[in-house]
Scaffold this motif. Structure first.
Motif, PDB file in Angstrom:
ATOM      1  N   SER A  52       0.817  -1.217   0.000  1.00  0.00           N
ATOM      2  CA  SER A  52       0.000   0.000   0.000  1.00  0.00           C
ATOM      3  C   SER A  52       0.850   1.265   0.000  1.00  0.00           C
ATOM      4  O   SER A  52       0.387   2.322   0.410  1.00  0.00           O
ATOM      5  CB  SER A  52      -0.911   0.001   1.233  1.00  0.00           C
ATOM      6  N   PHE A  53       2.077   1.154  -0.464  1.00  0.00           N
ATOM      7  CA  PHE A  53       3.007   2.283  -0.377  1.00  0.00           C
ATOM      8  C   PHE A  53       2.533   3.491  -1.187  1.00  0.00           C
ATOM      9  O   PHE A  53       2.083   3.359  -2.318  1.00  0.00           O
ATOM     10  CB  PHE A  53       4.391   1.865  -0.860  1.00  0.00           C
ATOM     11  N   LYS A  54       2.661   4.666  -0.570  1.00  0.00           N
ATOM     12  CA  LYS A  54       2.369   5.932  -1.255  1.00  0.00           C
ATOM     13  C   LYS A  54       3.494   6.918  -0.981  1.00  0.00           C
ATOM     14  O   LYS A  54       4.065   6.917   0.111  1.00  0.00           O
ATOM     15  CB  LYS A  54       1.045   6.519  -0.753  1.00  0.00           C
ATOM     16  N   MET A  55       3.786   7.737  -1.950  1.00  0.00           N
ATOM     17  CA  MET A  55       4.819   8.756  -1.785  1.00  0.00           C
ATOM     18  C   MET A  55       4.136  10.096  -1.508  1.00  0.00           C
ATOM     19  O   MET A  55       4.263  11.064  -2.259  1.00  0.00           O
ATOM     20  CB  MET A  55       5.716   8.820  -3.027  1.00  0.00           C
ATOM     21  N   GLY A  56       3.378  10.116  -0.424  1.00  0.00           N
ATOM     22  CA  GLY A  56       2.533  11.259  -0.129  1.00  0.00           C
ATOM     23  C   GLY A  56       3.261  12.559   0.087  1.00  0.00           C
ATOM     24  O   GLY A  56       2.672  13.636  -0.070  1.00  0.00           O
ATOM     25  N   ARG A  57       4.541  12.508   0.456  1.00  0.00           N
ATOM     26  CA  ARG A  57       5.282  13.739   0.705  1.00  0.00           C
ATOM     27  C   ARG A  57       5.791  14.399  -0.574  1.00  0.00           C
ATOM     28  O   ARG A  57       6.270  15.529  -0.538  1.00  0.00           O
ATOM     29  CB  ARG A  57       6.473  13.450   1.624  1.00  0.00           C
ATOM     30  N   HIS A  58       5.707  13.683  -1.683  1.00  0.00           N
ATOM     31  CA  HIS A  58       6.161  14.246  -2.960  1.00  0.00           C
ATOM     32  C   HIS A  58       5.110  15.236  -3.468  1.00  0.00           C
ATOM     33  O   HIS A  58       3.918  14.926  -3.513  1.00  0.00           O
ATOM     34  CB  HIS A  58       6.380  13.129  -3.981  1.00  0.00           C
ATOM     35  N   LEU A  59       5.559  16.417  -3.857  1.00  0.00           N
ATOM     36  CA  LEU A  59       4.628  17.475  -4.263  1.00  0.00           C
ATOM     37  C   LEU A  59       3.771  17.076  -5.457  1.00  0.00           C
ATOM     38  O   LEU A  59       2.649  17.565  -5.622  1.00  0.00           O
ATOM     39  CB  LEU A  59       5.418  18.752  -4.597  1.00  0.00           C
ATOM     40  N   GLN A  60       4.269  16.162  -6.292  1.00  0.00           N
ATOM     41  CA  GLN A  60       3.530  15.770  -7.490  1.00  0.00           C
ATOM     42  C   GLN A  60       2.798  14.446  -7.331  1.00  0.00           C
ATOM     43  O   GLN A  60       2.258  13.926  -8.312  1.00  0.00           O
ATOM     44  CB  GLN A  60       4.500  15.693  -8.680  1.00  0.00           C
ATOM     45  N   TRP A  61       2.773  13.895  -6.129  1.00  0.00           N
ATOM     46  CA  TRP A  61       2.233  12.552  -5.963  1.00  0.00           C
ATOM     47  C   TRP A  61       0.780  12.428  -6.407  1.00  0.00           C
ATOM     48  O   TRP A  61       0.417  11.483  -7.112  1.00  0.00           O
ATOM     49  CB  TRP A  61       2.362  12.093  -4.513  1.00  0.00           C
ATOM     50  N   ASP A  62      -0.066  13.337  -6.001  1.00  0.00           N
ATOM     51  CA  ASP A  62      -1.490  13.224  -6.349  1.00  0.00           C
ATOM     52  C   ASP A  62      -1.692  13.185  -7.856  1.00  0.00           C
ATOM     53  O   ASP A  62      -2.411  12.329  -8.380  1.00  0.00           O
ATOM     54  CB  ASP A  62      -2.281  14.391  -5.742  1.00  0.00           C
ATOM     55  N   ASP A  63      -1.065  14.114  -8.583  1.00  0.00           N
ATOM     56  CA  ASP A  63      -1.193  14.132 -10.036  1.00  0.00           C
ATOM     57  C   ASP A  63      -0.555  12.889 -10.649  1.00  0.00           C
ATOM     58  O   ASP A  63      -1.112  12.272 -11.568  1.00  0.00           O
ATOM     59  CB  ASP A  63      -0.535  15.391 -10.619  1.00  0.00           C
ATOM     60  N   PHE A  64       0.605  12.517 -10.139  1.00  0.00           N
ATOM     61  CA  PHE A  64       1.333  11.361 -10.661  1.00  0.00           C
ATOM     62  C   PHE A  64       0.495  10.091 -10.530  1.00  0.00           C
ATOM     63  O   PHE A  64       0.349   9.313 -11.478  1.00  0.00           O
ATOM     64  CB  PHE A  64       2.657  11.206  -9.907  1.00  0.00           C
ATOM     65  N   SER A  65      -0.061   9.870  -9.357  1.00  0.00           N
ATOM     66  CA  SER A  65      -0.818   8.643  -9.105  1.00  0.00           C
ATOM     67  C   SER A  65      -2.135   8.591  -9.874  1.00  0.00           C
ATOM     68  O   SER A  65      -2.704   7.513 -10.069  1.00  0.00           O
ATOM     69  CB  SER A  65      -1.088   8.493  -7.604  1.00  0.00           C
ATOM     70  N   LYS A  66      -2.615   9.766 -10.329  1.00  0.00           N
ATOM     71  CA  LYS A  66      -3.859   9.815 -11.098  1.00  0.00           C
ATOM     72  C   LYS A  66      -3.607   9.869 -12.604  1.00  0.00           C
ATOM     73  O   LYS A  66      -4.550   9.972 -13.392  1.00  0.00           O
ATOM     74  CB  LYS A  66      -4.678  11.029 -10.674  1.00  0.00           C
ATOM     75  N   GLY A  67      -2.335   9.817 -12.998  1.00  0.00           N
ATOM     76  CA  GLY A  67      -2.003   9.821 -14.425  1.00  0.00           C
ATOM     77  C   GLY A  67      -1.906  11.191 -15.034  1.00  0.00           C
ATOM     78  O   GLY A  67      -1.825  11.317 -16.259  1.00  0.00           O
ATOM     79  N   LYS A  68      -1.889  12.221 -14.217  1.00  0.00           N
ATOM     80  CA  LYS A  68      -1.804  13.584 -14.731  1.00  0.00           C
ATOM     81  C   LYS A  68      -0.341  14.014 -14.854  1.00  0.00           C
ATOM     82  O   LYS A  68       0.526  13.490 -14.173  1.00  0.00           O
ATOM     83  CB  LYS A  68      -2.550  14.545 -13.806  1.00  0.00           C
ATOM     84  N   GLY A  69      -0.103  15.001 -15.724  1.00  0.00           N
ATOM     85  CA  GLY A  69       1.248  15.516 -15.888  1.00  0.00           C
ATOM     86  C   GLY A  69       2.071  14.675 -16.849  1.00  0.00           C
ATOM     87  O   GLY A  69       1.607  13.643 -17.362  1.00  0.00           O
ATOM     88  N   ASN A  70       3.301  15.113 -17.100  1.00  0.00           N
ATOM     89  CA  ASN A  70       4.155  14.455 -18.090  1.00  0.00           C
ATOM     90  C   ASN A  70       5.203  13.527 -17.496  1.00  0.00           C
ATOM     91  O   ASN A  70       5.836  12.759 -18.227  1.00  0.00           O
ATOM     92  CB  ASN A  70       4.868  15.518 -18.943  1.00  0.00           C
ATOM     93  N   GLN A  71       5.418  13.601 -16.196  1.00  0.00           N
ATOM     94  CA  GLN A  71       6.447  12.776 -15.574  1.00  0.00           C
ATOM     95  C   GLN A  71       5.927  11.377 -15.287  1.00  0.00           C
ATOM     96  O   GLN A  71       4.916  11.215 -14.595  1.00  0.00           O
ATOM     97  CB  GLN A  71       6.934  13.412 -14.270  1.00  0.00           C
ATOM     98  N   ASP A  72       6.634  10.358 -15.805  1.00  0.00           N
ATOM     99  CA  ASP A  72       6.249   8.976 -15.549  1.00  0.00           C
ATOM    100  C   ASP A  72       7.175   8.290 -14.557  1.00  0.00           C
ATOM    101  O   ASP A  72       6.968   7.123 -14.209  1.00  0.00           O
ATOM    102  CB  ASP A  72       6.214   8.185 -16.862  1.00  0.00           C
ATOM    103  N   ILE A  73       8.207   8.996 -14.104  1.00  0.00           N
ATOM    104  CA  ILE A  73       9.115   8.482 -13.078  1.00  0.00           C
ATOM    105  C   ILE A  73       9.385   9.611 -12.081  1.00  0.00           C
ATOM    106  O   ILE A  73       9.727  10.716 -12.488  1.00  0.00           O
ATOM    107  CB  ILE A  73      10.451   7.994 -13.668  1.00  0.00           C
ATOM    108  N   ILE A  74       9.208   9.326 -10.818  1.00  0.00           N
ATOM    109  CA  ILE A  74       9.553  10.311  -9.791  1.00  0.00           C
ATOM    110  C   ILE A  74      10.351   9.624  -8.694  1.00  0.00           C
ATOM    111  O   ILE A  74      10.233   8.411  -8.478  1.00  0.00           O
ATOM    112  CB  ILE A  74       8.314  10.998  -9.173  1.00  0.00           C
ATOM    113  N   GLN A  75      11.158  10.381  -8.021  1.00  0.00           N
ATOM    114  CA  GLN A  75      11.921   9.886  -6.882  1.00  0.00           C
ATOM    115  C   GLN A  75      11.604  10.765  -5.688  1.00  0.00           C
ATOM    116  O   GLN A  75      11.438  11.972  -5.830  1.00  0.00           O
ATOM    117  CB  GLN A  75      13.422   9.898  -7.175  1.00  0.00           C
ATOM    118  N   GLY A  76      11.525  10.164  -4.525  1.00  0.00           N
ATOM    119  CA  GLY A  76      11.207  10.984  -3.367  1.00  0.00           C
ATOM    120  C   GLY A  76      11.062  10.185  -2.104  1.00  0.00           C
ATOM    121  O   GLY A  76      11.488   9.030  -2.021  1.00  0.00           O
ATOM    122  N   ILE A  77      10.426  10.813  -1.123  1.00  0.00           N
ATOM    123  CA  ILE A  77      10.310  10.254   0.220  1.00  0.00           C
ATOM    124  C   ILE A  77       8.864   9.870   0.515  1.00  0.00           C
ATOM    125  O   ILE A  77       7.935  10.589   0.160  1.00  0.00           O
ATOM    126  CB  ILE A  77      10.793  11.283   1.262  1.00  0.00           C
ATOM    127  N   GLY A  78       8.714   8.735   1.152  1.00  0.00           N
ATOM    128  CA  GLY A  78       7.402   8.303   1.603  1.00  0.00           C
ATOM    129  C   GLY A  78       7.461   7.930   3.069  1.00  0.00           C
ATOM    130  O   GLY A  78       8.533   7.879   3.675  1.00  0.00           O
TER     131      GLY A  78
END
Length: 228
Positions: A52-78
Motif C-alpha cells: 500500500s506504499f504511497k509517496m505522499g510527501r512528494h509534491l507531485q504525488w497526487d497528479d502522478f498517481s492519477k495519471g496527470k502531468g508528463n512525468q512517468d518516473i519520480i523519486q522521493g520520500i514516503g
C-alpha cells in the motif's frame, strides 16, 4: 489510549507509472528505509511486492498517481507502511542499546504496487504480457537483484544480513529459487517461520508477536556473529 508511535525513519524510492488498459499502473523500485544519513547498508529485506506504499510527501504525488502531468518516473520520500513499520521495529529492537546508522535495502519479487496479495500474481502476469506485446522493457516489473543470480550473490555478499518473508503460496517458484540461492548465506539469514516451515511475511509480524520475536532473535544472533 496510548498514542500511536511516530516513525522518524523515512522511505526513499523510485516510482514509475504506466498507462495501460485504461488504468494507471504504479511500480516501486530502488527502495530504502533510511535510519540515518550514513551511506551504509545495514542489511536487506526481500519480500513479495510493494503493498500500500504511497509517496505522499512528494509534491507531485497526487497528479502522478492519477495519471496527470508528463512525468512517468519520480523519486522521493514516503512514510513507512505497516510492513515497513514492522521491519523498523525489529531492527531497532535487535540493535539496542544502539541506534542503527545507515539504511535497509528493500527488494521485491515484483515491483507492482498492489495491497491485495491474492491478485498480485495474475496482475504481474498480465503486465508482463502487455509489456511484451508492446515491445517494452519487462525488467521494470522487478528488482533485478532478485532475478539474476550473479546480482543476487553480489548483493548478499555486501549486505550484513538478509531478511526474508513472503505471502503464503504466492510466487511459489520464485520463492523456492530465492531460498535456494540464499543457502550459501545461511549465517546472514533473518526470518520467522510458521508451523508449516514457511517464511512469514513481515506484515504478519505485528498480528502474531511470536513471529516478531523470532525475527528479533535471529537478527540479534546475526549481528553478534558479524561483529565477531
Amino acid at each position: 489510549m496510548p498514542k500511536a508511535r511516530v516513525y522518524k525513519e523515512q522511505v526513499v524510492a523510485e516510482m514509475r507509472r504506466l498507462k495501460l488498459e485504461q488504468r494507471i499502473v504504479l511500480l516501486r523500485t530502488r527502495t530504502k528505509i533510511i535510519f540515518s544519513k550514513d551511506d551504509v547498508m545495514l542489511g536487506t529485506v526481500i519480500m513479495t511486492n510493494p503493498g500500500s506504499f504511497k509517496m505522499g510527501r512528494h509534491l507531485q504525488w497526487d497528479d502522478f498517481s492519477k495519471g496527470k502531468g508528463n512525468q512517468d518516473i519520480i523519486q522521493g520520500i514516503g512514510t513507512p507502511d505497516t510492513t515497513m513499520q514492522n521491519l523498523i521495529e525489529v531492527i531497532l529492537k535487535a540493535f539496542e542499546p544502539n541506534y542503527p546508522k545507515g539504511y535497509l535495502s528493500v527488494l521485491n519479487i515484483t515491483a507492482l504496487v498492489e495491497p491485495d496479495g491474492e491478485k498480485i500474481v495474475s496482475y504481474h502476469g498480465k503486465m508482463l504480457e502487455e509489456l511484451q506485446r508492446l515491445g517494452n522493457d519487462t525488467s521494470i516489473l522487478y528488482d533485478s537483484e532478485v532475478y539474476h543470480k550473479d546480482m543476487f550473490q553480489q548483493h548478499c555478499e555486501y549486505s550484513p544480513f538478509i531478511m526474508m518473508g513472503f505471502l503464503n503460496d504466492i510466487f511459489h517458484g520464485e520463492v523456492l529459487r530465492i531460498r535456494e540461492w540464499s543457502k550459501h548465506y545461511e549465517s546472514k539469514l533473518v526470518f520467522a517461520l510458521d508451523k508449516q516451515g514457511r517464511l512469514v511475511h513481515p506484515f504478519c509480524w505485528r498480528l502474531k508477536p511470536e513471529y516478531k520475536e523470532q525475527a528479533i532473535k535471529r537478527l540479534k544472533a546475526v549481528l553478534q556473529n558479524g561483529s565477531g
